[in-house]
Design an enzyme around this catalytic site. Structure first.
Site, short mmCIF file in Angstrom:
data_model
loop_
_atom_site.label_atom_id
_atom_site.label_comp_id
_atom_site.label_asym_id
_atom_site.label_seq_id
_atom_site.Cartn_x
_atom_site.Cartn_y
_atom_site.Cartn_z
N LYS A 190 53.00 21.92 28.33
CA LYS A 190 53.99 21.89 27.25
C LYS A 190 55.40 21.70 27.80
O LYS A 190 56.27 21.12 27.12
CB LYS A 190 53.89 23.17 26.40
CG LYS A 190 54.11 24.47 27.15
CD LYS A 190 55.55 24.93 27.14
CE LYS A 190 55.75 26.20 27.94
NZ LYS A 190 57.16 26.69 27.89
N THR A 247 59.20 25.25 22.65
CA THR A 247 59.80 24.63 23.82
C THR A 247 60.37 23.25 23.53
O THR A 247 61.36 22.84 24.13
CB THR A 247 58.75 24.53 24.95
OG1 THR A 247 58.18 25.82 25.18
CG2 THR A 247 59.38 24.06 26.25
#
Length: 342
Positions: A190, A247
């Site tokens: 990620k 994120t």
């Protein structure tokens, strides 16, 4: 509860020290720099990270690893992925042999393809006592008591439940899992996707584009996780989709912010020096790509980020190359019950 040692005084280590303080007699925050430890003890705050956060009185900083680890009941590792093996090797003689070890570091070790739990277990011994924590939980919000959640994964249900009891509180919800591999893959990949989102945003991309990058990035996470034997549901949860959204969209995300700076022409070295932070996704772009190639897994977004960061590719040309790819089945490379029955 007796003493807890937090190894690493970055943003997450600092926030974790405060989070654990109510459940510990003393939290010992290990700092590599003795001067930093002195300042933390004198001011109750970290002048380099989360500078406005006041640490609880039972948090004590030290630059002496043996001091931090003596008689500790739990060890928490919060150092950058590139330094995890070296730090673990250095502190190993002082780590009590039976205590649980919680790894906060996210990434894949370059060269060995080892996940962070494997690195810690190899250096400290006792894989069954090691756990990992991952999820959409920026340190900047955790330290303020804002509602957050995470997944704690361990192959030992006993270790997972013990650590869950130390971490969970009304504003920090912790769910347990035995899918260590899936949780770790989510945490590593990620960060790479967040760089791509930041770069796209920096070039003026709209919400539709960012949604495409995130969801196709989630597919990359699923393919890598599946290839390593992870649970196909894990990328759909907090460690996968939850952390990916946070994120890729948050102003607190170093990886997303770096992507924006990259699109504006700033180098990785300049960004890290300016922000005094480590962009984990830049390292993961190399290690995840190598891991994926070793398992014959397609990771086009990771490959594109790697090409820009490490191969001199131009962002615009790289985006065009991604768009020239012919769309495939949406979930190719990920085993589902329907595909198993085909």
């Amino acid at each position: 509860m007796g003493a807890i040692a937090v190894i690493g005084s970055g943003s997450w280590g600092t926030a974790m020290a405060g989070l654990l303080a109510p459940r510990a007699g003393e939290v010992r925050l290990w700092c590599r720099d003795p001067r930093l430890a002195d300042v933390v003890n004198a001011t109750r705050s970290n002048p380099r990270h989360l500078t406005d956060y006041v640490l609880p009185e039972n948090v004590r900083a030290t630059a002496d690893a043996a001091d931090a680890l003596e008689g500790t009941q739990v060890v928490v590792l919060a150092v950058p992925s590139a330094y995890l093996r070296g730090v673990c090797s250095d502190v190993a003689p002082s780590v009590p042999c039976e205590v649980p070890v919680l790894v906060l570091t996210k990434g894949v070790e370059l060269g060995t393809h080892a996940l962070m739990l494997d690195v810690a277990a190899e250096e400290l011994g006792g894989r069954e006592r090691v756990a990992v924590l991952s999820g959409p939980n920026h340190a900047e919000e955790v330290c303020l008591g804002k509602l957050s959640a995470a997944v704690l994964a361990s192959e030992s249900a006993e270790v997972a439940l013990r650590l869950q009891g130390l971490l969970v509180n009304p504003s920090f919800r912790v769910y347990v899992s035995q899918d260590v591999t899936g949780v770790e893959v989510c945490g590593a990949v990620k960060n790479v996707v967040a760089i791509a989102c930041g770069a796209a945003a920096g070039l003026g991309a709209g919400d539709n584009t960012l949604a495409v990058i995130m969801t196709r990035g989630l597919a990359e996470i699923g393919r890598v996780s599946a290839a390593l034997g992870g649970d196909p549901l894990t990328p759909m949860g907090l460690a996968g989709m939850g952390d990916l959204v946070a994120t890729c969209t948050s102003r607190h995300s170093r990886n997303r912010t770096f992507g924006e700076a990259l699109a504006a022409g700033e180098s990785l070295e300049s960004f890290e020096a300016r922000t005094r932070s480590v962009v984990e996704g830049a390292r993961a772009a190399s290690s995840v790509l190598a891991l994926a190639r070793a398992h014959d897994v397609e990771v086009p977004i990771t490959g594109a980020v790697h090409a820009v960061l490490h191969e001199g590719a131009q962002i615009g040309e790289t985006i065009e190359a991604l768009l020239d790819r012919r769309p495939k089945d949406e979930f190719y490379g990920i085993t589902t019950p329907e595909k198993e029955n085909d």
